[in-house]
Every structure is written in structure tokens, then in C-alpha cells.
Design a protein around this motif. Structure first.
Motif, short mmCIF file in Angstrom:
data_model
loop_
_atom_site.label_atom_id
_atom_site.label_comp_id
_atom_site.label_asym_id
_atom_site.label_seq_id
_atom_site.Cartn_x
_atom_site.Cartn_y
_atom_site.Cartn_z
N ILE A 87 0.86 -1.18 0.00
CA ILE A 87 0.00 0.00 0.00
C ILE A 87 0.90 1.23 0.00
O ILE A 87 1.82 1.33 0.81
CB ILE A 87 -0.92 0.04 1.24
CG1 ILE A 87 -1.88 -1.15 1.24
CG2 ILE A 87 -1.71 1.35 1.27
CD1 ILE A 87 -2.73 -1.25 2.49
N LEU A 88 0.63 2.15 -0.91
CA LEU A 88 1.34 3.42 -0.97
C LEU A 88 0.35 4.53 -0.68
O LEU A 88 -0.67 4.65 -1.35
CB LEU A 88 1.96 3.64 -2.36
CG LEU A 88 2.64 5.00 -2.58
CD1 LEU A 88 3.84 5.17 -1.64
CD2 LEU A 88 3.07 5.14 -4.04
N VAL A 89 0.64 5.34 0.36
CA VAL A 89 -0.20 6.48 0.74
C VAL A 89 0.60 7.74 0.45
O VAL A 89 1.71 7.92 0.96
CB VAL A 89 -0.58 6.42 2.24
CG1 VAL A 89 -1.44 7.61 2.62
CG2 VAL A 89 -1.26 5.11 2.59
N THR A 90 0.03 8.65 -0.39
CA THR A 90 0.78 9.85 -0.78
C THR A 90 0.15 11.14 -0.25
O THR A 90 0.56 12.22 -0.65
CB THR A 90 0.91 9.92 -2.32
OG1 THR A 90 -0.39 9.94 -2.89
CG2 THR A 90 1.71 8.75 -2.86
N TRP A 129 12.03 -5.69 -4.62
CA TRP A 129 10.66 -6.19 -4.59
C TRP A 129 9.66 -5.06 -4.76
O TRP A 129 8.51 -5.28 -5.10
CB TRP A 129 10.36 -6.91 -3.29
CG TRP A 129 11.12 -8.17 -3.08
CD1 TRP A 129 11.82 -8.89 -4.02
CD2 TRP A 129 11.28 -8.86 -1.85
NE1 TRP A 129 12.40 -9.97 -3.43
CE2 TRP A 129 12.09 -9.99 -2.10
CE3 TRP A 129 10.83 -8.64 -0.56
CZ2 TRP A 129 12.45 -10.89 -1.11
CZ3 TRP A 129 11.18 -9.54 0.43
CH2 TRP A 129 11.98 -10.65 0.15
N LEU A 130 10.07 -3.84 -4.47
CA LEU A 130 9.17 -2.70 -4.51
C LEU A 130 9.09 -2.11 -5.91
O LEU A 130 10.08 -2.12 -6.65
CB LEU A 130 9.62 -1.61 -3.54
CG LEU A 130 9.66 -1.98 -2.06
CD1 LEU A 130 10.30 -0.84 -1.27
CD2 LEU A 130 8.28 -2.28 -1.54
N ARG A 131 7.95 -1.56 -6.24
CA ARG A 131 7.83 -0.81 -7.50
C ARG A 131 8.74 0.41 -7.42
O ARG A 131 8.94 0.98 -6.34
CB ARG A 131 6.39 -0.34 -7.69
CG ARG A 131 5.40 -1.46 -7.85
CD ARG A 131 3.99 -0.86 -7.91
NE ARG A 131 3.02 -1.89 -8.07
CZ ARG A 131 2.64 -2.40 -9.24
NH1 ARG A 131 3.18 -1.95 -10.35
NH2 ARG A 131 1.73 -3.34 -9.30
N ALA A 132 9.25 0.83 -8.54
CA ALA A 132 10.17 1.98 -8.57
C ALA A 132 9.56 3.20 -7.90
O ALA A 132 10.23 3.95 -7.20
CB ALA A 132 10.58 2.29 -10.00
N SER A 133 8.24 3.42 -8.08
CA SER A 133 7.59 4.59 -7.50
C SER A 133 7.45 4.50 -5.99
O SER A 133 7.09 5.45 -5.33
CB SER A 133 6.21 4.80 -8.14
OG SER A 133 5.38 3.68 -7.88
N PHE A 134 7.73 3.33 -5.40
CA PHE A 134 7.62 3.14 -3.96
C PHE A 134 8.94 3.37 -3.23
O PHE A 134 9.00 3.36 -2.02
CB PHE A 134 7.17 1.71 -3.66
CG PHE A 134 5.71 1.43 -3.91
CD1 PHE A 134 4.96 2.16 -4.82
CD2 PHE A 134 5.07 0.42 -3.23
CE1 PHE A 134 3.63 1.88 -5.05
CE2 PHE A 134 3.73 0.13 -3.45
CZ PHE A 134 3.01 0.87 -4.36
#
Length: 186
Positions: A87-90, A129-134
Motif C-alpha cells: 500500500i502506498l499512501v501519498t 521487490w518494490l515498485r520503482a515509484s515506492f
């Protein structure tokens, strides 16, 4: 718009699109609920997400999700992340007052402005393992809140704080930390 959508059942947008605008989605079922999205693109983001499900299982996240504004997990609620679901919260607010149950290789990241807080279970998370944007960058003040992160590629940040009970392990690559320095609180 700025409406509220209250769900007592599951959410599955893997094959569709979500244009949430400024809306708040509230999951408040009396039994287990699932969230499945089509990924972390603008066509699948939640704007505000509130978890208010006090069932034994709570709300199960089965795919990566992005919340463009605020995440609230009420104190009497439970959120379960399936393996490989992040989960990414921005937005400015991430309130994890309830119970978060982590599985294998997953995390919750709060990346707002230059603040970057990472929460995960004891199994830890590798950068690759993380997306580049994370992944954090040189302007971010990084805090590892819970669990472990394993650096397996080059990384940079303005500052790094490792809270009590959290771990940061360098497997490979250099870590460049700016003027904010490193603080280990554990």
C-alpha cells in the motif's frame, strides 16, 4: 466528486477503472471484505480510504493499492495484507490505529512531501521487490517504523531513522545519506 462511498462487501476493480476524485471509500462490513485493484496507476487510486471493519478477518488487501490522500484504519478494525501486496499512501494522513497483519514480502509506505515512513512485518522487504515509484530518493527523510528493509541496490536519502524494533540491512549497493544523518532509536 467529494462523495462518500460506503461498502459492506468486496471491491474488485482489476478489470475496470476508478476515477475517485476527492471521494472517501469506507469499508465497514460485518464480515471479511476484500480489496482488489488493477494496480497503482491513476486509473485505480483511491483518494481517501477508511477501514472500519471489526470482524475477525477485517479487510484483506489482495493487490497493490495507492491512496492519493489519506488512509485511516480505525482502532477497532483490522487490515490484512496478502503476500506481495503493498500500500502506498501519498497524502498527509496515515492513521494505523487498528491492527495491521503483514504477510510475506509486503509493506505500507507513507510518502508525503519529503517524509517516507515504511511499515512491514518481520519478514522484511527488499528494494528490488518494490515498485520503482515506492522507493525513496535523495530528498526524502526516511523512517523505518516497523519490520525490516533489505537494501539490495544503491540508495540515497536526506536522512534515515530506524525506530525501535525495526531493522535496515545492507546486502549490496551504497547508501548515500544527506546532511540529515542517521538516527537509530532501537
Amino acid at each position: 466528486g467529494d462523495s462518500t462511498v460506503t461498502l459492506k462487501g468486496d471491491w474488485d476493480s482489476r478489470d475496470g477503472f476508478l476515477k475517485s476524485g476527492g471521494s472517501t471509500f469506507v469499508f465497514n462490513g460485518a464480515s471479511a471484505q476484500a480489496i482488489l485493484t488493477g494496480g497503482v496507476t491513476d486509473n485505480h487510486d483511491f483518494y481517501n480510504l477508511t477501514i472500519s471493519n471489526a470482524s475477525v478477518t477485517g479487510v484483506v488487501v489482495g493487490t497493490d493499492i495507492k491512496i492519493a490522500n489519506n488512509l485511516v484504519l480505525n482502532s477497532d478494525s483490522k487490515l490484512l495484507l496478502n503476500p506481495l501486496s503493498d500500500i502506498l499512501v501519498t497524502g498527509p494522513t496515515m492513521d494505523l490505529s487498528g491492527i495491521v497483519e503483514y504477510q510475506q514480502r509486503n509493506c505500507i509506505i507513507h510518502h508525503y512531501g519529503t517524509a517516507y515512513d515504511l511499515h512491514n512485518g518481520g519478514g522484511g522487504v527488499r528494494f528490488t521487490w518494490l515498485r520503482a515509484s515506492f522507493i525513496f530518493d535523495s530528498s526524502d527523510d526516511v523512517t523505518i517504523k516497523t519490520g525490516a528493509i533489505f537494501q539490495d541496490q544503491a540508495a540515497q536519502c536526506e536522512s534515515l531513522t530506524i525506530d525501535a524494533g525495526a531493522y535496515y540491512t545492507m546486502l549490496s549497493g551504497n547508501l548515500d545519506v544527506g546532511a540529515g544523518g542517521i538516527a537509530i532509536d532501537g
